[in-house]
Design a protein around this motif. Structure first.
Motif, short mmCIF file in Angstrom:
data_model
loop_
_atom_site.label_atom_id
_atom_site.label_comp_id
_atom_site.label_asym_id
_atom_site.label_seq_id
_atom_site.Cartn_x
_atom_site.Cartn_y
_atom_site.Cartn_z
N SER A 60 0.84 -1.15 0.01
CA SER A 60 -0.04 -0.14 -0.02
C SER A 60 1.15 1.28 0.03
CB SER A 60 -0.91 -0.03 1.17
OG SER A 60 -1.79 1.03 1.21
N ALA A 61 2.06 1.28 0.82
CA ALA A 61 2.95 2.56 0.89
C ALA A 61 3.57 2.79 -0.69
CB ALA A 61 3.76 2.32 1.77
N VAL A 62 3.98 1.55 -1.15
CA VAL A 62 4.47 1.83 -2.55
C VAL A 62 3.61 2.24 -3.60
CG1 VAL A 62 5.58 0.31 -4.47
CG2 VAL A 62 6.27 0.12 -2.05
N PRO A 249 -10.19 8.66 -13.44
CA PRO A 249 -11.46 7.96 -13.38
C PRO A 249 -12.18 8.26 -11.77
CG PRO A 249 -9.43 6.83 -12.46
CD PRO A 249 -8.93 7.97 -13.03
N GLY A 250 -12.05 9.61 -11.32
CA GLY A 250 -12.78 9.94 -10.20
C GLY A 250 -12.08 9.25 -8.75
N ILE A 251 -12.91 8.89 -7.89
CA ILE A 251 -12.24 8.46 -6.67
C ILE A 251 -12.22 7.05 -6.74
CG2 ILE A 251 -12.28 8.07 -4.29
CD1 ILE A 251 -12.08 11.04 -5.15
N CYS A 252 -10.80 6.33 -6.76
CA CYS A 252 -10.91 4.89 -6.94
C CYS A 252 -9.31 4.63 -6.05
CB CYS A 252 -10.76 4.55 -8.43
SG CYS A 252 -9.36 5.40 -8.96
N SER A 253 -9.21 3.14 -6.06
CA SER A 253 -7.83 2.81 -5.58
C SER A 253 -6.64 3.28 -6.04
CB SER A 253 -7.93 1.44 -5.64
OG SER A 253 -6.36 0.81 -5.32
N VAL A 254 -5.87 3.79 -5.43
CA VAL A 254 -4.66 4.56 -5.79
C VAL A 254 -3.95 3.47 -6.90
CG1 VAL A 254 -4.10 5.85 -3.83
CG2 VAL A 254 -3.40 3.77 -3.77
N ALA A 255 -4.11 2.26 -6.66
CA ALA A 255 -3.41 1.31 -7.54
C ALA A 255 -3.90 1.45 -8.93
CB ALA A 255 -3.55 -0.04 -7.00
N GLU A 256 -5.34 1.75 -9.01
CA GLU A 256 -5.90 1.88 -10.39
C GLU A 256 -5.93 3.10 -10.94
OE1 GLU A 256 -9.63 0.49 -9.06
OE2 GLU A 256 -9.20 -1.59 -9.73
N TRP A 257 -5.47 4.36 -10.13
CA TRP A 257 -5.87 5.60 -10.75
C TRP A 257 -4.84 5.95 -11.78
CZ3 TRP A 257 -3.62 10.22 -11.59
CH2 TRP A 257 -4.19 11.44 -11.63
N ARG A 258 -5.07 5.87 -12.96
CA ARG A 258 -4.45 6.14 -14.16
C ARG A 258 -2.84 5.41 -14.05
NH1 ARG A 258 -5.53 11.95 -16.83
NH2 ARG A 258 -7.74 12.01 -16.21
N ALA A 259 -3.29 4.21 -14.09
CA ALA A 259 -1.95 3.36 -13.70
C ALA A 259 -1.48 2.66 -15.13
CB ALA A 259 -2.36 1.98 -12.85
#
Length: 282
Positions: A60-62, A249-259
């Motif tokens: 999560s930190a990474v 993409p709005g509010i989402c998991s940081v792992a998915e935001w424009r990843a």
């Protein structure tokens, strides 16, 4: 324009004098999870204890750090933002806000804010700016927005009549409800002009096992030890963006935001348990 730096690292009352190595601190614990060396035994023990309850916390930190990098790239690149106010910046590591922003626009100007003594002790490393841009460091607390906004170093570095990106990455979950974090964010945004942005990430209990989620909520309600994480549900995180225009993409998991382009396979939202988003002030 020449590089500008400010801070208190060389002034009397060195911030290192305020460091209590016997008590875990959030910034040092985060540094430990990221594989850094600026931490002590108490931080490592606290980090390991939390990892025992939340086994993917290092991941999560990474992923949160990668979200910061992508958000700044978007803001400095596509959105054309040239000023950044990064509150709760933490210990300097790779891809600090000014490094990412100035790699896109060397004239970018960044003000960092933190109340952590070990971060103050590292201020010199944090304040290495491009020759065209500028950075400054403020010893202040997120919960005192008026002090931040009135600080002369901020006023010398940023032009608050022009758009600013307010960066609140992995810091709001350290502010309990009793300190009214929503009003704090509103006060900061109210001081920024139209066209400014908020980029924020926040830990959540939405994907945790019910028993673990309740344990985390109880710790937050009870005040808990220094640096307790106040996990919030998605609708509570969305409230920080009220009145703003969310970008995709709005509010989402940081792992998915424009990843796109990040290492595959991507972690699950449950593994990361942190929301992130970027929004524009109309």
């Amino acid at each position: 324009m020449t590089s500008e730096t400010s801070g208190t690292a060389t002034e009397p009352g060195h911030p290192a004098d305020r460091i209590d190595t016997s008590v875990a601190h959030p910034a040092r614990r985060y540094n430990y999870w990221l594989g850094g060396k600026d931490n002590f035994q108490a931080d490592r023990e606290s980090g390991d204890a939390m990892a025992a309850r939340f086994p993917t916390i290092r991941l999560s930190a990474v992923e949160n750090r990668r979200f910061l990098r992508r958000a700044v790239r978007h803001l400095a690149g596509e959105a054309g933002i040239r000023q950044f106010l990064d509150i709760g910046t933490g210990i300097p590591t790779a891809d600090n806000t000014h490094e990412v922003a100035q790699s896109i626009e060397p004239r970018a100007r960044v003000v960092y804010v933190d109340n952590d003594p070990i971060v103050l002790a590292h201020a010199r490393a944090l304040l290495t700016s491009s020759t065209e841009g500028a950075t400054a460091y403020l010893d202040a607390d997120l919960r005192d927005p008026e002090r931040i906004l009135a600080h002369p170093d901020l006023r010398r570095t940023l032009d608050l009549s022009a758009p600013v990106a307010l960066m609140l990455v992995a810091v709001l979950h350290f502010v309990p409800d009793s300190d009214d974090p929503y009003t704090t964010v509103s006060r900061l945004l109210d001081a920024l002009p139209a066209g400014s942005y908020l980029a924020a990430s926040h830990a959540t209990h939405d994907y945790l096992p019910p028993a673990v989620a309740e344990e985390a909520k109880a710790a937050a309600r009870g005040g808990g030890p220094h640096g307790v994480i106040n996990l919030r549900a998605r609708d509570e995180v969305v409230r920080f963006f009220d009145g703003l225009e969310l970008i995709e993409p709005g509010i989402c998991s940081v792992a998915e935001w424009r990843a796109d382009g990040e290492p595959e396979p991507r972690p699950s939202v449950a593994d990361v348990s942190m929301y992130g988003g970027v929004a524009r002030k109309p």
